[in-house]
Design a protein around this motif. Structure first.
Motif, PDB file in Angstrom:
ATOM      1  N   PHE A 208      55.609  32.712  40.242  1.00 48.88           N
ATOM      2  CA  PHE A 208      54.312  32.578  39.575  1.00 48.88           C
ATOM      3  C   PHE A 208      53.557  33.905  39.635  1.00 48.88           C
ATOM      4  CE2 PHE A 208      54.927  28.070  40.791  1.00 48.88           C
ATOM      5  CZ  PHE A 208      54.601  27.437  39.589  1.00 48.88           C
ATOM      6  N   HIS A 209      52.750  34.166  38.618  1.00 44.15           N
ATOM      7  CA  HIS A 209      51.691  35.170  38.677  1.00 44.15           C
ATOM      8  C   HIS A 209      50.357  34.429  38.645  1.00 44.15           C
ATOM      9  CE1 HIS A 209      53.922  39.016  37.104  1.00 44.15           C
ATOM     10  NE2 HIS A 209      54.118  38.784  38.389  1.00 44.15           N
ATOM     11  N   LEU A 210      49.469  34.781  39.557  1.00 42.50           N
ATOM     12  CA  LEU A 210      48.167  34.131  39.667  1.00 42.50           C
ATOM     13  C   LEU A 210      47.052  35.139  39.391  1.00 42.50           C
ATOM     14  CD1 LEU A 210      48.645  32.113  42.997  1.00 42.50           C
ATOM     15  CD2 LEU A 210      49.290  31.422  40.683  1.00 42.50           C
ATOM     16  N   HIS A 211      46.197  34.818  38.447  1.00 44.26           N
ATOM     17  CA  HIS A 211      44.967  35.572  38.192  1.00 44.26           C
ATOM     18  C   HIS A 211      44.112  34.738  37.263  1.00 44.26           C
ATOM     19  CE1 HIS A 211      46.591  37.015  34.204  1.00 44.26           C
ATOM     20  NE2 HIS A 211      47.726  36.961  34.866  1.00 44.26           N
ATOM     21  N   ASP A 212      42.894  35.158  37.014  1.00 43.08           N
ATOM     22  CA  ASP A 212      41.941  34.363  36.259  1.00 43.08           C
ATOM     23  C   ASP A 212      41.415  35.169  35.070  1.00 43.08           C
ATOM     24  OD1 ASP A 212      40.248  32.168  35.645  1.00 43.08           O
ATOM     25  OD2 ASP A 212      39.802  31.840  37.775  1.00 43.08           O
ATOM     26  N   ASN A 213      40.757  34.480  34.151  1.00 37.87           N
ATOM     27  CA  ASN A 213      40.139  35.115  32.989  1.00 37.87           C
ATOM     28  C   ASN A 213      39.156  34.134  32.364  1.00 37.87           C
ATOM     29  OD1 ASN A 213      41.751  33.440  31.086  1.00 37.87           O
ATOM     30  ND2 ASN A 213      43.452  34.699  31.830  1.00 37.87           N
ATOM     31  N   LEU A 214      38.593  34.523  31.219  1.00 34.66           N
ATOM     32  CA  LEU A 214      37.614  33.686  30.533  1.00 34.66           C
ATOM     33  C   LEU A 214      38.232  32.902  29.389  1.00 34.66           C
ATOM     34  CD1 LEU A 214      34.646  36.229  30.466  1.00 34.66           C
ATOM     35  CD2 LEU A 214      35.124  34.453  32.158  1.00 34.66           C
ATOM     36  N   GLY A 215      39.559  32.791  29.398  1.00 38.44           N
ATOM     37  CA  GLY A 215      40.246  32.029  28.370  1.00 38.44           C
ATOM     38  C   GLY A 215      40.298  32.760  27.043  1.00 38.44           C
ATOM     39  N   ALA A 216      40.323  32.016  25.950  1.00 38.13           N
ATOM     40  CA  ALA A 216      40.461  32.604  24.613  1.00 38.13           C
ATOM     41  C   ALA A 216      39.167  33.229  24.113  1.00 38.13           C
ATOM     42  CB  ALA A 216      40.934  31.532  23.632  1.00 38.13           C
ATOM     43  N   ARG A 217      38.051  32.962  24.739  1.00 38.47           N
ATOM     44  CA  ARG A 217      36.740  33.564  24.418  1.00 38.47           C
ATOM     45  C   ARG A 217      36.362  33.346  22.956  1.00 38.47           C
ATOM     46  NH1 ARG A 217      36.326  39.268  27.679  1.00 38.47           N
ATOM     47  NH2 ARG A 217      34.113  38.755  27.541  1.00 38.47           N
ATOM     48  N   ARG A 218      36.699  32.193  22.418  1.00 37.77           N
ATOM     49  CA  ARG A 218      36.419  31.898  21.003  1.00 37.77           C
ATOM     50  C   ARG A 218      34.927  31.894  20.695  1.00 37.77           C
ATOM     51  NH1 ARG A 218      40.357  30.179  17.693  1.00 37.77           N
ATOM     52  NH2 ARG A 218      42.367  29.504  18.536  1.00 37.77           N
ATOM     53  N   THR A 219      34.100  31.516  21.656  1.00 36.28           N
ATOM     54  CA  THR A 219      32.660  31.440  21.426  1.00 36.28           C
ATOM     55  C   THR A 219      31.937  32.704  21.869  1.00 36.28           C
ATOM     56  OG1 THR A 219      32.305  30.388  23.589  1.00 36.28           O
ATOM     57  CG2 THR A 219      32.685  28.934  21.698  1.00 36.28           C
ATOM     58  N   GLY A 220      32.708  33.758  22.186  1.00 36.08           N
ATOM     59  CA  GLY A 220      32.103  35.014  22.594  1.00 36.08           C
ATOM     60  C   GLY A 220      31.623  35.041  24.022  1.00 36.08           C
ATOM     61  N   VAL A 221      32.132  34.116  24.854  1.00 38.23           N
ATOM     62  CA  VAL A 221      31.713  34.070  26.256  1.00 38.23           C
ATOM     63  C   VAL A 221      31.984  35.413  26.923  1.00 38.23           C
ATOM     64  CG1 VAL A 221      33.940  33.149  27.041  1.00 38.23           C
ATOM     65  CG2 VAL A 221      31.907  32.803  28.432  1.00 38.23           C
ATOM     66  N   THR A 222      31.053  35.846  27.754  1.00 40.70           N
ATOM     67  CA  THR A 222      31.229  37.113  28.447  1.00 40.70           C
ATOM     68  C   THR A 222      30.769  36.953  29.887  1.00 40.70           C
ATOM     69  OG1 THR A 222      30.823  39.512  28.333  1.00 40.70           O
ATOM     70  CG2 THR A 222      28.956  38.051  27.833  1.00 40.70           C
ATOM     71  N   ALA A 223      30.864  38.018  30.638  1.00 41.30           N
ATOM     72  CA  ALA A 223      30.467  38.021  32.043  1.00 41.30           C
ATOM     73  C   ALA A 223      30.133  39.454  32.424  1.00 41.30           C
ATOM     74  CB  ALA A 223      31.594  37.481  32.919  1.00 41.30           C
ATOM     75  N   PRO A 224      29.316  39.633  33.461  1.00 39.35           N
ATOM     76  CA  PRO A 224      28.981  40.996  33.874  1.00 39.35           C
ATOM     77  C   PRO A 224      30.225  41.783  34.279  1.00 39.35           C
ATOM     78  CG  PRO A 224      27.564  39.381  34.941  1.00 39.35           C
ATOM     79  CD  PRO A 224      28.648  38.611  34.269  1.00 39.35           C
ATOM     80  N   ALA A 225      30.228  43.052  33.941  1.00 38.20           N
ATOM     81  CA  ALA A 225      31.239  44.008  34.415  1.00 38.20           C
ATOM     82  C   ALA A 225      32.644  43.739  33.898  1.00 38.20           C
ATOM     83  CB  ALA A 225      31.240  44.053  35.952  1.00 38.20           C
ATOM     84  N   VAL A 226      32.782  43.054  32.755  1.00 38.22           N
ATOM     85  CA  VAL A 226      34.100  42.905  32.149  1.00 38.22           C
ATOM     86  C   VAL A 226      34.035  43.345  30.697  1.00 38.22           C
ATOM     87  CG1 VAL A 226      34.745  40.979  33.660  1.00 38.22           C
ATOM     88  CG2 VAL A 226      33.789  40.493  31.411  1.00 38.22           C
ATOM     89  N   ASP A 227      35.189  43.785  30.186  1.00 38.51           N
ATOM     90  CA  ASP A 227      35.330  44.174  28.790  1.00 38.51           C
ATOM     91  C   ASP A 227      34.861  43.007  27.897  1.00 38.51           C
ATOM     92  OD1 ASP A 227      36.608  44.471  26.169  1.00 38.51           O
ATOM     93  OD2 ASP A 227      37.834  46.042  27.068  1.00 38.51           O
ATOM     94  N   PRO A 228      34.001  43.268  26.917  1.00 40.52           N
ATOM     95  CA  PRO A 228      33.471  42.163  26.110  1.00 40.52           C
ATOM     96  C   PRO A 228      34.474  41.528  25.161  1.00 40.52           C
ATOM     97  CG  PRO A 228      32.697  44.264  25.263  1.00 40.52           C
ATOM     98  CD  PRO A 228      33.393  44.560  26.558  1.00 40.52           C
ATOM     99  N   LEU A 229      35.623  42.172  24.924  1.00 42.51           N
ATOM    100  CA  LEU A 229      36.607  41.640  23.986  1.00 42.51           C
ATOM    101  C   LEU A 229      37.936  41.274  24.633  1.00 42.51           C
ATOM    102  CD1 LEU A 229      36.129  44.019  20.904  1.00 42.51           C
ATOM    103  CD2 LEU A 229      35.201  41.718  21.222  1.00 42.51           C
TER     104      LEU A 229
END
Length: 309
Positions: A208-229
């Motif tokens: 397994f590889h384990l890590h996290d993300n904001l998913g497909a970001r279809r609604t433009g969801v963002t978070a501080p200090a991460v690439d917006p796209l």
């Protein structure tokens, strides 16, 4: 604290990736070992160096010497752009196996081709190397991928495609690497969830590889200090939107190594990274609440943490 029975479910299983361009120094490896990790994933040199046997073996010998300073076992990650089936790439693939033999790697990570026209040549190339994999006792782990940025779907994004390639090769030395972060992106693009992508392929998973993300970001969801796209953010577990509560039982139920692939800007110290991951996997938490979780007991004989060098 975690109970003894819970802690045993992770014994010998968790590892950490050394990002591309990082050399695994002895202090860095000892810090990982002291935190409770048992595996380290290291990237090979680029394809051009893998075709130069003298340089390849010199590089591999240096890694072997460093690994001898600790008890961590090795997962070797081949070049991201290596695609079996092209003569030049096949020379580099043979170099990856040379490197694995010289370092004592247990697994070699391979990114499969994404285009249909590459499939037959890729499969024939991998099949030709099965006897050597079996002689070396090295397992080729074929990874499901995902778009790094929004873009078209590719065959290698589909875990079932990767599983089918593995099954056609039909060797105990070839299995699937299921990347849960990549699957989270693909699940969002398809309107499904990671568990639904993992369950049908679980019997083929060897890593397994384990890590996290904001998913497909279809609604433009963002978070501080991460690439917006960017989609493939490689955040620490719990720092994104992956549903760990649904995925954890499947990961725990398959007794194979699980390597954390967290990019350096998002990576806490080794002890915190181990604790956060263990809390999510063992307690099935859906997210990290921002406080430092209770850590599992340190293994007997573990040395004090040493800052990465």
């Amino acid at each position: 604290m975690f109970g003894t029975g819970e802690r045993e479910r992770l014994d010998g299983r968790l590892g950490v990736d050394m990002p591309r361009g990082w050399w695994p120094t002895a202090p860095a490896l000892k810090a990982l070992e002291a935190a409770g990790f048992d595996w380290v994933q290291v990237r090979t040199p680029p394809r051009s160096m893998l075709c130069d046997r003298e340089r390849l073996l010199r590089h591999a010998a240096a890694l072997r010497r460093t690994l001898e300073t600790c008890g961590l076992r090795l997962v070797l990650h081949g070049p991201d752009d290596l695609v079996a089936g092209d003569p030049a790439h096949d020379r580099a693939l043979d170099g990856v196996l040379d490197y694995a033999a010289a370092t004592g790697a247990r697994y070699v990570v391979y990114h499969p081709a994404g285009a249909p026209e590459a499939g037959a040549a890729e499969e024939a190339s991998l099949r030709a190397r099965l006897p050597r994999l079996e002689r070396l006792g090295v397992t080729l782990a074929v990874e499901n991928l995902a778009p790094v940025y929004p873009g078209p779907a590719r065959l290698c994004h589909d875990p079932r495609h990767v599983r089918d390639l593995v099954l056609r090769l039909g060797s105990p030395r070839v299995g699937m690497l299921f990347d849960v972060g990549h699957a989270n992106i693909v699940a969002g693009l398809r309107g499904t969830d990671v568990r639904s992508l993992l369950e049908p392929v679980l019997d083929a998973v060897v890593l397994f590889h384990l890590h996290d993300n904001l998913g497909a970001r279809r609604t433009g969801v963002t978070a501080p200090a991460v690439d917006p796209l960017r989609l493939d953010l490689h955040l620490a577990p719990g720092a994104g939107r992956l549903g760990w509560g649904a995925v954890a039982p499947l990961v725990l139920g398959r007794s194979v190594p699980a390597v954390l692939e967290v990019h350096p800007p998002h990576r806490p110290d080794p002890l915190s990274l181990y604790g956060v991951t263990a809390a999510l996997l063992l307690r099935d938490r859906p997210a990290v609440d921002g406080t430092r979780p209770a850590l599992p007991p340190r293994r007997a004989g573990a040395v004090p943490a040493v800052p990465p060098g």
